[in-house]
Structure formats: structure tokens, C-alpha cells
Design a protein around this motif. Structure first.
Motif, PDB file in Angstrom:
ATOM      1  N   GLN A  97     -23.166  51.359  -7.520  1.00  0.00           N
ATOM      2  CA  GLN A  97     -23.966  52.530  -7.372  1.00  0.00           C
ATOM      3  C   GLN A  97     -23.468  53.842  -7.928  1.00  0.00           C
ATOM      4  OE1 GLN A  97     -23.458  53.471  -2.943  1.00  0.00           O
ATOM      5  NE2 GLN A  97     -25.081  52.086  -2.532  1.00  0.00           N
ATOM      6  N   ASN A 123     -26.176  59.069  -3.510  1.00  0.00           N
ATOM      7  CA  ASN A 123     -25.777  57.929  -3.006  1.00  0.00           C
ATOM      8  C   ASN A 123     -25.373  57.800  -1.202  1.00  0.00           C
ATOM      9  OD1 ASN A 123     -26.227  56.235  -5.372  1.00  0.00           O
ATOM     10  ND2 ASN A 123     -24.600  56.966  -6.164  1.00  0.00           N
ATOM     11  N   ARG A 164     -30.305  59.153  -6.032  1.00  0.00           N
ATOM     12  CA  ARG A 164     -30.003  58.019  -6.796  1.00  0.00           C
ATOM     13  C   ARG A 164     -29.673  58.642  -8.297  1.00  0.00           C
ATOM     14  NH1 ARG A 164     -35.038  54.338  -4.392  1.00  0.00           N
ATOM     15  NH2 ARG A 164     -34.050  54.086  -2.431  1.00  0.00           N
TER      16      ARG A 164
END
Length: 304
Positions: A33, A173, A55
Motif C-alpha cells: 500500500q 490508505n 490511494r
């Protein structure tokens, strides 16, 4: 089959039970991530952008995704909510001086410590490795930890000093709950922008005809006023013409001439000055005899 040569099978080899649920390694998930692009699965390199759901992407990967309009894009679901480059924000990240990169691992004889983050919080100093919650501001793109927001409460960005609201703070995230909350805020924001755009269009359409009426109205009125006397003047000018022709016809004794012929008059018979009459070809000075007139005409400059 089996049991040859004195082998003794065990119970787990003979009896098949339910499959165990595979658990995702948390460390591997954090590395994926925070160190890799969510769209292209490549290592994050500057310029790095973030969407409204928190993101991380490489900017060139987002541009390629928007330019490629073909269906069946790999990993297209991760960026399906990105409709234009305006939906992402370029991040201002602070480098971690303790991170040495992968320069010493060119020969493969060194282990990369992926838990060491490339970036950190410029306010508190926490590393951006997924162990701590980080967020960014949509208005300026500055990134810092959530602890910095809680400990130092302010309505101005800690890094650049830009003013922001609670709606501008987006968690990077985050958990499923965070993503759902960010998705609801994103939909509300886009709906509000559409309504504002629709509200501006009728105002612009109304303002144009008003200007046309205000500008064209007086001109039309003036034109109408100017046209009325012009028609009257034409009628007045046309009405005495037959009388004058009839009078002239009776005095001269020439009858049967049309009314239009009486209105035409030669400049030679007018009471203008001789200088004015000499401009026209009907004047005596413009008439030449055959001896004075040339018998040939040329339009080239070589004969002069």
C-alpha cells in the motif's frame, strides 16, 4: 496403493478437513500500500498523487489510464472513480534522511529494509510506513501524520500555511470505514459541483437576452422613429412631382412625358458653379474634338 515398505500413513494424510482461511500478511500488505502504485503496481516515484479515497498513485500511471479509453484495463477498478486529472492531488512529501534507498543492493548482496519509510511527517517526525495514520490536504497537497493534526489544532496547514476545512482532510490508505466515509464525501462534493454548474448556466443565458434587449431596444425605437419621417418625406417628395410635371408640360406644350423623366435633370442646366460642373463629363471642357483625342490607348508602363 500406499503402505508399501512398512510406511504408516497419518490421519491428516488420509482425512481431508475444511481448508484453512488464508490470512494476508500485514507487513506485506503495508508494503504494497505505501511503497507501490495502486494502479500500475510499480514502485512509487515522484511525482506521487493521491485520489479522493486516499490511494497512492504514480502521476504518469494516472495520465496513461485516463488517455487509454479501451475497455478491459488491468487493475482499472482501483481508479474507476478517477474521471479527470482534477480528481487527484499531487502530494508534497518530506524525505526521510534515514532512508538510504536501494543503492547498496545493486549486486543483490544486501537486504532491503522495507519497514524503513522513504517519507516522514515534517511536524512530528513519524515515518510514513503504515504503522501510523497519515493524511493530506486537498487544498495544498501537504502530507503529515494524524497525530500532528490532533496535537496541534489549527485551521491553517502546518507546512505551507494554507487555510483548510475538515472536508479537505483525507486519510491515506485508511480502513474500510474510512474509505466508505471518504466515498460519501466525494459523491456529495461532485453532486454539489454539478448543481453549481447547472445554476450558473441559466444565469448566463438570462443575462445575454437582457443585454440584447437593452442594447437593441433603443436602436430599434430610434430606427422606427427615423423610418417614419423618411416615409413621410418620400411621400411629400413624390406628391409634388406630378404637379410640377403637369405645370411644366402645360407651359411648354409638351404632353405625354412620363413623371420619372421630369425628375431627371442635367447638371449642365443646373444653377451650380462652373468649377463644380467641370468635374462631370457632360461639361463642355470634357468634350474633345477628334483631332485632340488619341487614336490609340495603352495600359502598359513601357510606352511612357
Amino acid at each position: 496403493m500406499g503402505c508399501d515398505g512398512g510406511t504408516i500413513p497419518k490421519r491428516h494424510e488420509l482425512v481431508k478437513g475444511p481448508k484453512k482461511v488464508e490470512k494476508v500478511d500485514k507487513d506485506a500488505e503495508l508494503v504494497a500500500q505505501w511503497n507501490y502504485c495502486a494502479l500500475s503496481q510499480e514502485i512509487l516515484r515522484r511525482p506521487i498523487v493521491a485520489c479522493e479515497l486516499g490511494r497512492l498513485y504514480n502521476k504518469d500511471a494516472v495520465i496513461e489510464f485516463l488517455l487509454d479509453k479501451s475497455s478491459g484495463k488491468p487493475l482499472g477498478k482501483a481508479a474507476s472513480h478517477i474521471k479527470s486529472i482534477k480528481n487527484v492531488t499531487e502530494l508534497r512529501l518530506s524525505d526521510n534522511p534515514a532512508w538510504g534507498g536501494d543503492r547498496g543492493n545493486t549486486k543483490g548482496d544486501k537486504h532491503d529494509d522495507l519497514q524503513r519509510a522513504r517519507f516522514l511527517c515534517p511536524v512530528v517526525g513519524l515515518e510514513m510506513n503504515g504503522r501510523h495514520r497519515f493524511c493530506f490536504l486537498r487544498c495544498c497537497g501537504c502530507v503529515f501524520s494524524e497525530r500532528a493534526l490532533k496535537e496541534i489544532k489549527a485551521e491553517v496547514c502546518h507546512t505551507c500555511g494554507a487555510a483548510f476545512q475538515e472536508d479537505d482532510v483525507i486519510v491515506l490508505n485508511g480502513t474500510k470505514e474510512d474509505v466508505e466515509a471518504l466515498k460519501g464525501r466525494m459523491e456529495e462534493r461532485r453532486l454539489r459541483a454539478k448543481l453549481e454548474k447547472k445554476a450558473k448556466k441559466p444565469k448566463a443565458a438570462e443575462s445575454v437576452p437582457k443585454l440584447d434587449v437593452s442594447e437593441a431596444g433603443p436602436s430599434k425605437v430610434k430606427a422606427g422613429k427615423s423610418e417614419e419621417p423618411s416615409l413621410d418625406s418620400r411621400e411629400k417628395k413624390a406628391s409634388p412631382a406630378p404637379r410640377s410635371t403637369a405645370a411644366s408640360g402645360s407651359s411648354s406644350g409638351k404632353a405625354g412625358k412620363p413623371a420619372g423623366a421630369a425628375t431627371k435633370r442635367s447638371i449642365a442646366d443646373s444653377a451650380e458653379s462652373e468649377a463644380y460642373k467641370s468635374i462631370f463629363t457632360t461639361h463642355s471642357s470634357a468634350k474633345r474634338s477628334k483631332e485632340e483625342s488619341a487614336h490609340w490607348v495603352t495600359h502598359t508602363s513601357y510606352c511612357f
